[in-house]
Structures are given as C-alpha cells and as structure tokens.
Enzyme design. Structure first.
Site, PDB file in Angstrom:
ATOM      1  N   HIS A 171       0.953  -1.210  -0.258  1.00 19.62           N
ATOM      2  CA  HIS A 171       0.058  -0.129   0.024  1.00 19.62           C
ATOM      3  C   HIS A 171       0.904   1.417   0.031  1.00 19.62           C
ATOM      4  CE1 HIS A 171      -3.521  -2.488   0.455  1.00 19.62           C
ATOM      5  NE2 HIS A 171      -3.038  -3.010   1.517  1.00 19.62           N
TER       6      HIS A 171
ATOM      7  N   ASP B  69      -5.159  -8.371  -3.471  1.00 24.15           N
ATOM      8  CA  ASP B  69      -5.286  -7.810  -2.049  1.00 24.15           C
ATOM      9  C   ASP B  69      -6.666  -8.641  -1.635  1.00 24.15           C
ATOM     10  OD1 ASP B  69      -5.281  -7.053   0.680  1.00 24.15           O
ATOM     11  OD2 ASP B  69      -5.393  -5.102   0.337  1.00 24.15           O
TER      12      ASP B  69
HETATM   13 ZN   LIG Z   1      -3.474  -6.718   2.851  1.00 25.36          ZN
END
Ligand SMILES: [Zn+2]
Length: 449
Positions: free
Chosen positions: A271, A322
């Site tokens: 991220h 994800d």
């Molecule tokens: Zn994750």
C-alpha cells in the site's frame, strides 16, 4: 523419457519481450523452463502449439488474502470505512478451517489462473483454530494454501505473517487470537517448519506496525534475512495507523521499520499510501519495494499512494489484488496510472511497458521468483496469452504496439495460462479445476453464517 521428448514448442502470434512486442516468436520449453526464444518465425513450426493473441510472461499477484474473496459483493451493501469493513472480514476469518480454506483458496487461485496469474504472494495470518489453539499440525492453514496453489496449478509464495497485537501496546482482540503466535520467537519457530517445494516458496510478513510490537520487529527481519526470503509488510494504508504510531513511538511507521532493520531490497511495503517525503526517501534509498493494490485501495477508500514518487526514489513496483474486490492484474496495472492521472491532472506517468514490468518481472522478484517474469532462455516457462480479437481488444492494437492492451483488456480476455510449461488455462478454461464459478460459489456458501 529423454529430455528431447519433453521438449515442446509454442508459437506466439505476438510476444511481449520486455521492451517491445514481436510478431511470430517460437519458444522452446523443456523441464518447465524456456530453452530458446526464436524471433522472426512468421508461421507456426510443425508440431508447435499455437498461442494466438499477445503472450506476456505470467502475471504475478504480489498481494493476496485468499479468504477475502468470500466477502465479494456482501461488503458492497451500505456505507462505512476500512474499519467497519474489517469487522465483516473478521466474521469470515472466524469460520475458516483447514478444509474450508483449502476449498476456497483452490477456487480463488483457479480464478487467478484464469486471469493470467502464474504466481501469488499469499499474505497469510489465519494460523490457529478460533481462540488461538494451534492445530495438530501448527501449519495446517498454511499447508492448505500451498496445496490449494498446487491443485490450481500456480506458484505461491506463502508470506507467513507475524501478527501479535491489536494495536500499539494492545493484546490481540477476540477475532485476532487465531492470528497470534504470542511472540515473534514463537512465530519464527512455527514458520521454520514450513518447507519449500517446486511450486512454493516460503517468505515472511509483518502484518503491520500495529500488529507487531517494535521490540519484536527485528526477530522477523532476521528470520527473512537468514533465509534470503521475501519480507512483506502492510505499510501506512490508513492515516489512523500513522497517528497511533506517532503517538506510541514519535515517528512514522516507515521510520520505525527502518530503525528495526526491516527495510531493504528483499522487503516490500504493501500500500505505502500515506507517506511523508522522508518516508519515500527511506523506502527508495533502501530499495524497499512497493506493492500497490489499486482496486482494493479504492474499494476501501484508503487513498492514492505516491507510487510515481516511490519509483523515482528507487522503490520497485509490484501489484496485488489484495481483498479480491476483483481479480484482474491488468486492471490493477492501469489503475495505478489512471489514479495518478486523476490526482495530477496529467497523463503518461507509466508507459504500458512499465505497467507490464510491475505486473510481471518486478512482481515475481518481490515474491522471490527471480527467474520468472521474462520470456527468455533460462527463465521459467510461465506465460499468459491475451486475446487481441475480443470486443475489448479488437482494432488497431497490434500495429500501434499490442502492449497497450493493458489499457483495455480484462481478465476475461486471458486465453491461455501456462505455468512451468504446463497449460493450466487453455482457450479460457481451467484444465485442473473443472467449474471455477461453481467452486467459488460453494466455497463462499460454506463460510456463510
Ligand atoms: Zn493486505
């Protein structure tokens, strides 16, 4: 059987060779690896298997939580934040067993194969039975994931995740008990029992600076260093994590990781959304990678991470699906560029070639598969072929540079997926898991309350 008998040739109508698309390429494969790449082969050689469309190296999905796939749809009802989404996610995690997780993950990895993904980085933290009691085999859950990848025909890097606390100085909450080994040392002992196989590498992960106390970070970093294994960490996905870290330690999560020896070229921050200029410099200087997960980041209202600045600073980029709001690496790749366009009001931050590099070679490197992600002699024979004659891709693409298909094609355009020279997806159908939609539906149903 001699090695010659195991040799097979693929004729690629168009091949992405890292810098450009070449028409008419013959790829000879033996024992799962590319023996030779011949260019300027205008017609398929006798006996060659024909891959019509644009063939890329296999795609690497560098960040996955397989069980989040069971949330698809159900979490799109109503409003909320990352933190309210997390409560729903925990309720699914509560119901997983090694058996139900094998069924779900096999179907999810089959969905990935259908999307051209040949390697997945599974960031795995549901280790123990609910309440935290270890299974008879303390790695029963991780083994289920490794087996699921084998049955779905793709490679896996099991990023065995250390998860010890619910926040800075807070013990794990009820839902999190099954994630925790108690201490990083106990995590290391359990993880050390996992064995690599042909299709499986073992790496480490720090769930986040929230979930691993500062004085335990170095233990995980050392474990990865000793094995020269990949080490991943969720980093600054939410501003609340940054605020809590500042309050507890007087520094950013990135600075805390740097101080404890976590950053480096085998480490990937996942991220990397809310960073300071100094954080970006620390990540770049240390050659720490960045895994962007744009479809999840937009789904969870995280924000847009500074991927362009990170890359300029020296951080290689990879991509992950994800939470599996969708499983489509082509969408992840173009979303990185398109997010940056929305943020900056200018176009052209990454070329199609640069996006494909993140989705292939650099993604594989982030997962410890250094000899994958390129169509060249010696590399593993992992390929993904995208149709150039679908409603999305038909038109002048081959003449203009077929790699620009990354801006229009979707997972539905993946025609063939080859892993180690084996056809896992042929003509859009999985060769090992017969009815993937049904397998996904059944596995999700089994986890419903
Ligand atoms: Zn994750």
């Amino acid at each position: 059987m001699t090695s010659t008998e195991r040799t097979r040739t693929y004729w690629l109508e168009h091949a992405w060779l890292g810098t450009h698309v070449e028409p008419g390429v013959a790829v000879t494969v033996a024992d799962g690896r590319v023996l030779a790449v011949r260019r300027e082969v205008p017609a398929p050689p006798p006996g060659a298997e024909i891959l019509r469309g644009l063939t890329l190296p296999g795609l690497a999905n560098a960040h996955s939580h397989a069980f989040h796939r069971a949330l698809r749809g159900t979490v799109q009802v109503g409003s909320g934040t990352f933190w309210t989404w997390r409560e729903v996610m925990y309720s699914v995690a509560d119901r997983l067993t090694p058996e139900t997780y094998l069924d779900l993950a096999r179907a999810v990895y089959a969905e990935m194969a259908l999307a051209g993904i040949t390697a997945v980085g599974e960031f795995h933290y549901v280790h123990h039975a609910p309440g935290g009691t270890p299974y008879a085999d303390p790695n029963a859950m991780g083994e289920a994931l490794i087996e699921a990848a084998a049955e779905a025909g793709i490679r896996i890097t099991l990023l065995d995740t250390c998860y010890l606390s619910s926040g800075f100085g807070e013990p794990p909450g009820t839902h999190q008990l099954r994630f925790s080994d108690g201490t990083a040392e106990a995590w290391a002992q359990r993880s050390s029992l996992l064995k690599e196989r042909d299709h499986a590498r073992i790496g480490a992960a720090i769930h986040s600076v929230r979930a691993v106390p500062a004085d335990q970070l170095a233990t995980v970093a050392r474990w990865a260093e000793e094995r020269r294994a990949p080490l991943h960490v969720h980093l600054s996905e939410q501003t609340a994590e940054n605020d809590a870290c500042q309050q507890a330690h007087g520094r950013t999560p990135t600075a805390l990781l740097a101080e404890n020896g976590v950053l480096g070229p085998r480490t990937t921050g996942v991220h990397n959304t809310h960073l300071t200029d100094e954080d970006i410099a620390l990540l770049g200087r240390s050659r720490t990678g960045t895994c962007m997960c744009p479809t999840t980041e937009r789904d969870l209202a995280d924000g847009i991470g500074p991927a362009a600045a990170l890359q300029r600073a020296g951080s290689p980029l990879s991509l992950g699906s994800d939470s599996h709001a969708v499983v489509d690496l082509l969408e992840e790749a173009r979303a990185m560029e398109l997010n940056e366009r929305l943020r900056t009001h200018t176009r052209g931050h990454w070329t199609a070639a640069a996006l494909l590099r993140a989705a292939t070679a650099d993604g594989h490197a982030a997962l410890g598969w250094d000899d994958t992600g390129r169509i060249e002699a010696g590399a593993r024979a992992d390929l993904a072929t995208i149709a150039l004659d679908s409603v999305r891709t038909a038109g002048p693409l081959p003449r203009l540079g077929a790699e620009t298909a990354v801006f229009a094609a979707t997972a539905a355009d993946v025609r063939h997926t080859i892993v180690g020279g084996r056809h896992v997806v042929r003509d859009g159908a999985h060769t090992l898991v017969p009815d993937v939609p049904r397998a996904l539906a059944r596995a999700a149903e089994a986890l419903r309350a």
